[in-house]
Design a protein around this motif. Structure first.
Motif, PDB file in Angstrom:
ATOM      1  N   TYR A 223       0.840  -1.210   0.000  1.00 30.77           N
ATOM      2  CA  TYR A 223       0.000   0.000   0.000  1.00 30.77           C
ATOM      3  C   TYR A 223       0.870   1.253   0.000  1.00 30.77           C
ATOM      4  O   TYR A 223       0.597   2.218  -0.732  1.00 30.77           O
ATOM      5  CB  TYR A 223      -0.917  -0.021   1.215  1.00 30.77           C
ATOM      6  CG  TYR A 223      -1.885   1.132   1.298  1.00 30.77           C
ATOM      7  CD1 TYR A 223      -3.151   1.050   0.724  1.00 30.77           C
ATOM      8  CD2 TYR A 223      -1.522   2.299   1.964  1.00 30.77           C
ATOM      9  CE1 TYR A 223      -4.040   2.112   0.805  1.00 30.77           C
ATOM     10  CE2 TYR A 223      -2.395   3.374   2.046  1.00 30.77           C
ATOM     11  CZ  TYR A 223      -3.659   3.269   1.477  1.00 30.77           C
ATOM     12  OH  TYR A 223      -4.537   4.335   1.554  1.00 30.77           O
TER      13      TYR A 223
ATOM     14  N   LYS B 176       1.069   4.011  -3.009  1.00 31.07           N
ATOM     15  CA  LYS B 176       0.743   5.402  -2.666  1.00 31.07           C
ATOM     16  C   LYS B 176       1.874   6.340  -3.058  1.00 31.07           C
ATOM     17  O   LYS B 176       1.642   7.438  -3.587  1.00 31.07           O
ATOM     18  CB  LYS B 176       0.445   5.512  -1.179  1.00 31.07           C
ATOM     19  CG  LYS B 176      -0.024   6.905  -0.747  1.00 31.07           C
ATOM     20  CD  LYS B 176      -0.373   6.929   0.731  1.00 31.07           C
ATOM     21  CE  LYS B 176      -0.862   8.315   1.141  1.00 31.07           C
ATOM     22  NZ  LYS B 176      -1.215   8.357   2.594  1.00 31.07           N
TER      23      LYS B 176
ATOM     24  N   ASN C  37      -5.956   4.309  -5.679  1.00 32.67           N
ATOM     25  CA  ASN C  37      -7.288   4.553  -6.224  1.00 32.67           C
ATOM     26  C   ASN C  37      -7.268   4.720  -7.745  1.00 32.67           C
ATOM     27  O   ASN C  37      -7.975   5.555  -8.319  1.00 32.67           O
ATOM     28  CB  ASN C  37      -7.915   5.797  -5.582  1.00 32.67           C
ATOM     29  CG  ASN C  37      -8.200   5.602  -4.108  1.00 32.67           C
ATOM     30  OD1 ASN C  37      -8.823   4.620  -3.709  1.00 32.67           O
ATOM     31  ND2 ASN C  37      -7.718   6.524  -3.283  1.00 32.67           N
TER      32      ASN C  37
ATOM     33  N   LEU D 158     -10.413  -4.065  -2.826  1.00 33.15           N
ATOM     34  CA  LEU D 158     -11.168  -3.317  -1.826  1.00 33.15           C
ATOM     35  C   LEU D 158     -10.316  -2.233  -1.180  1.00 33.15           C
ATOM     36  O   LEU D 158     -10.729  -1.066  -1.096  1.00 33.15           O
ATOM     37  CB  LEU D 158     -11.689  -4.275  -0.753  1.00 33.15           C
ATOM     38  CG  LEU D 158     -12.395  -3.624   0.453  1.00 33.15           C
ATOM     39  CD1 LEU D 158     -13.665  -2.918   0.009  1.00 33.15           C
ATOM     40  CD2 LEU D 158     -12.695  -4.675   1.523  1.00 33.15           C
ATOM     41  N   VAL D 159      -9.116  -2.587  -0.738  1.00 31.60           N
ATOM     42  CA  VAL D 159      -8.257  -1.637  -0.022  1.00 31.60           C
ATOM     43  C   VAL D 159      -7.744  -0.533  -0.941  1.00 31.60           C
ATOM     44  O   VAL D 159      -7.681   0.639  -0.557  1.00 31.60           O
ATOM     45  CB  VAL D 159      -7.078  -2.389   0.630  1.00 31.60           C
ATOM     46  CG1 VAL D 159      -6.069  -1.412   1.239  1.00 31.60           C
ATOM     47  CG2 VAL D 159      -7.589  -3.350   1.689  1.00 31.60           C
TER      48      VAL D 159
ATOM     49  N   THR E 248      -9.078   0.737  -3.639  1.00 26.53           N
ATOM     50  CA  THR E 248     -10.091   1.561  -4.318  1.00 26.53           C
ATOM     51  C   THR E 248     -11.130   2.090  -3.331  1.00 26.53           C
ATOM     52  O   THR E 248     -12.272   2.341  -3.727  1.00 26.53           O
ATOM     53  CB  THR E 248     -10.799   0.756  -5.429  1.00 26.53           C
ATOM     54  OG1 THR E 248     -11.466  -0.386  -4.838  1.00 26.53           O
ATOM     55  CG2 THR E 248      -9.823   0.270  -6.477  1.00 26.53           C
ATOM     56  N   LEU E 249     -10.732   2.256  -2.068  1.00 31.65           N
ATOM     57  CA  LEU E 249     -11.703   2.690  -1.056  1.00 31.65           C
ATOM     58  C   LEU E 249     -12.332   4.038  -1.400  1.00 31.65           C
ATOM     59  O   LEU E 249     -13.518   4.258  -1.157  1.00 31.65           O
ATOM     60  CB  LEU E 249     -11.017   2.758   0.314  1.00 31.65           C
ATOM     61  CG  LEU E 249     -10.796   1.428   1.036  1.00 31.65           C
ATOM     62  CD1 LEU E 249     -10.010   1.638   2.314  1.00 31.65           C
ATOM     63  CD2 LEU E 249     -12.119   0.736   1.328  1.00 31.65           C
ATOM     64  N   SER E 250     -11.554   4.943  -1.952  1.00 31.76           N
ATOM     65  CA  SER E 250     -12.053   6.287  -2.262  1.00 31.76           C
ATOM     66  C   SER E 250     -12.672   6.387  -3.640  1.00 31.76           C
ATOM     67  O   SER E 250     -13.170   7.452  -4.010  1.00 31.76           O
ATOM     68  CB  SER E 250     -10.905   7.315  -2.145  1.00 31.76           C
ATOM     69  OG  SER E 250     -10.344   7.291  -0.849  1.00 31.76           O
ATOM     70  N   LYS E 251     -12.611   5.310  -4.409  1.00 29.64           N
ATOM     71  CA  LYS E 251     -13.161   5.316  -5.775  1.00 29.64           C
ATOM     72  C   LYS E 251     -14.033   4.076  -5.968  1.00 29.64           C
ATOM     73  O   LYS E 251     -13.601   3.091  -6.564  1.00 29.64           O
ATOM     74  CB  LYS E 251     -12.029   5.330  -6.802  1.00 29.64           C
ATOM     75  CG  LYS E 251     -11.210   6.613  -6.849  1.00 29.64           C
ATOM     76  CD  LYS E 251     -12.005   7.733  -7.501  1.00 29.64           C
ATOM     77  CE  LYS E 251     -11.134   8.976  -7.653  1.00 29.64           C
ATOM     78  NZ  LYS E 251     -10.068   8.777  -8.654  1.00 29.64           N
ATOM     79  N   PRO E 252     -15.286   4.103  -5.482  1.00 31.10           N
ATOM     80  CA  PRO E 252     -16.160   2.929  -5.633  1.00 31.10           C
ATOM     81  C   PRO E 252     -16.396   2.529  -7.078  1.00 31.10           C
ATOM     82  O   PRO E 252     -16.698   1.369  -7.361  1.00 31.10           O
ATOM     83  CB  PRO E 252     -17.465   3.389  -4.966  1.00 31.10           C
ATOM     84  CG  PRO E 252     -17.061   4.488  -4.040  1.00 31.10           C
ATOM     85  CD  PRO E 252     -15.924   5.179  -4.717  1.00 31.10           C
TER      86      PRO E 252
ATOM     87  N   ARG F 273     -14.328  -0.471  -8.417  1.00 24.70           N
ATOM     88  CA  ARG F 273     -14.466  -1.779  -7.785  1.00 24.70           C
ATOM     89  C   ARG F 273     -14.508  -2.902  -8.811  1.00 24.70           C
ATOM     90  O   ARG F 273     -14.861  -2.701  -9.966  1.00 24.70           O
ATOM     91  CB  ARG F 273     -15.741  -1.832  -6.940  1.00 24.70           C
ATOM     92  CG  ARG F 273     -15.681  -1.020  -5.656  1.00 24.70           C
ATOM     93  CD  ARG F 273     -17.020  -1.055  -4.947  1.00 24.70           C
ATOM     94  NE  ARG F 273     -16.964  -0.409  -3.645  1.00 24.70           N
ATOM     95  CZ  ARG F 273     -18.013  -0.222  -2.859  1.00 24.70           C
ATOM     96  NH1 ARG F 273     -19.209  -0.649  -3.250  1.00 24.70           N
ATOM     97  NH2 ARG F 273     -17.873   0.373  -1.693  1.00 24.70           N
TER      98      ARG F 273
ATOM     99  N   VAL G 174     -15.756  -7.248  -5.139  1.00 29.27           N
ATOM    100  CA  VAL G 174     -16.050  -6.170  -4.202  1.00 29.27           C
ATOM    101  C   VAL G 174     -17.446  -5.613  -4.450  1.00 29.27           C
ATOM    102  O   VAL G 174     -18.142  -5.207  -3.522  1.00 29.27           O
ATOM    103  CB  VAL G 174     -14.992  -5.054  -4.321  1.00 29.27           C
ATOM    104  CG1 VAL G 174     -15.257  -3.941  -3.303  1.00 29.27           C
ATOM    105  CG2 VAL G 174     -13.591  -5.619  -4.126  1.00 29.27           C
TER     106      VAL G 174
END
Length: 277
Positions: free
Chosen positions: A127, A131, A137, A215-216, A218-222, A225, A229
């Motif tokens: 992660y 980042k 994302n 899932l982890v 793309t948390l801020s970009k549904p 998915r 997910v």
């Protein structure tokens, strides 16, 4: 004598048939449940066949649950990760199987040992790396995360396969003026179709069904998915659309079945070849 042998095998065949029915039952139940209403599914008991076929469950899963976008994302991630993993594992397996370099056995042992590290333990450093690359994302970030790792099984499959190929192939290619990379691409790699198919099928299935990493990352970009997910779309605050979830699961199985059926001959050859080796 032959009839006696067949008679003695009847209990074994009956047992295997019963185990096959038990094994297939959840899949059949899911497909038939996707054609029911939620009330019929919950109150239907052991009855499998629906009273009226509810084909609109598939339309609802595809459109209202945004499965069309999830499907596209999953295809992009799965296909891209297959290409990266196949190329990476084939090159690594070829180098480890055909080149005697210093520390080769130590490297093989280190790669094999990494097989026992749970993937969840590498999630945090992965992660942080994604980042820092500015790919959080994003689909490329998910693709890199899904393609990362040692992929020990695939590397060992390629390594053992390339080890069994005769040295005369490389010597003939060298006499024709082929370098190391050209020998690999034009001579050795085409001979490893069973391993290529085995790696492609298994990585495609793993990437297609992946849940934690998509899932982890793309948390801020549904909208990014994947299908796995996206199953959360059927879970409401006070209720769950069970038949919609079954329809979505059935839709998500179609590409996996197509890929496996198309490449199953090479997959079986690859598995049998690795066992013989």
């Amino acid at each position: 004598m032959i009839k006696g042998q067949r008679f003695r095998r009847l209990p074994l065949h009956a047992l295997l048939l019963a185990m096959g029915v038990i094994w297939v039952y959840p899949f059949v139940w899911m497909i038939l449940s996707s054609l029911k209403t939620n009330t019929e599914m919950i109150n239907g008991g052991i009855r499998l066949l629906p009273e009226v076929l509810q084909w609109e469950n598939y339309a609802r899963a595809w459109k209202l649950a945004n499965f069309s976008d999830y499907f596209t994302n999953t295809v992009i991630i799965a296909v891209s990760s297959v290409i990266i993993v196949v190329a990476m594992c084939a090159l690594t397996g070829y180098a480890m199987g055909r080149v005697n370099f210093p520390g080769r056995n130590l490297l093989i042992g280190a790669i094999t040992a990494s097989m026992f590290i749970p993937k969840g333990y590498t999630l945090i450093p992965m992660y942080i790396i994604i980042k820092q690359l500015g790919l959080l994302n994003t689909l490329p970030g998910v693709i890199l995360a899904e393609s990362s790792g040692a992929h020990v099984l695939f590397i060992l499959l390629f390594m053992t396969y390339f080890q069994k190929l005769p040295n005369e192939l490389e010597e003939a290619a060298e006499m024709d003026g082929c370098g190391y990379l050209r020998t690999f691409l034009q001579v050795m790699l085409p001979l490893s179709k069973p391993m290529l198919a085995t790696t492609a099928i298994m990585q495609f299935i793993w990437a297609w069904n992946a849940f934690l990493i998509p899932l982890v990352f793309t948390l801020s970009k549904p909208n990014l998915r994947t299908l796995a997910v996206g199953m959360f779309s059927f879970v409401g605050e006070h209720s769950i659309d069970w038949v919609g979830m079954c329809a979505g699961a059935a839709l998500s199985l179609i590409p996996v079945m197509i890929v496996f059926i198309s490449l199953q001959r090479y997959f079986i050859e690859g598995v049998s070849g690795s066992i013989k080796g």
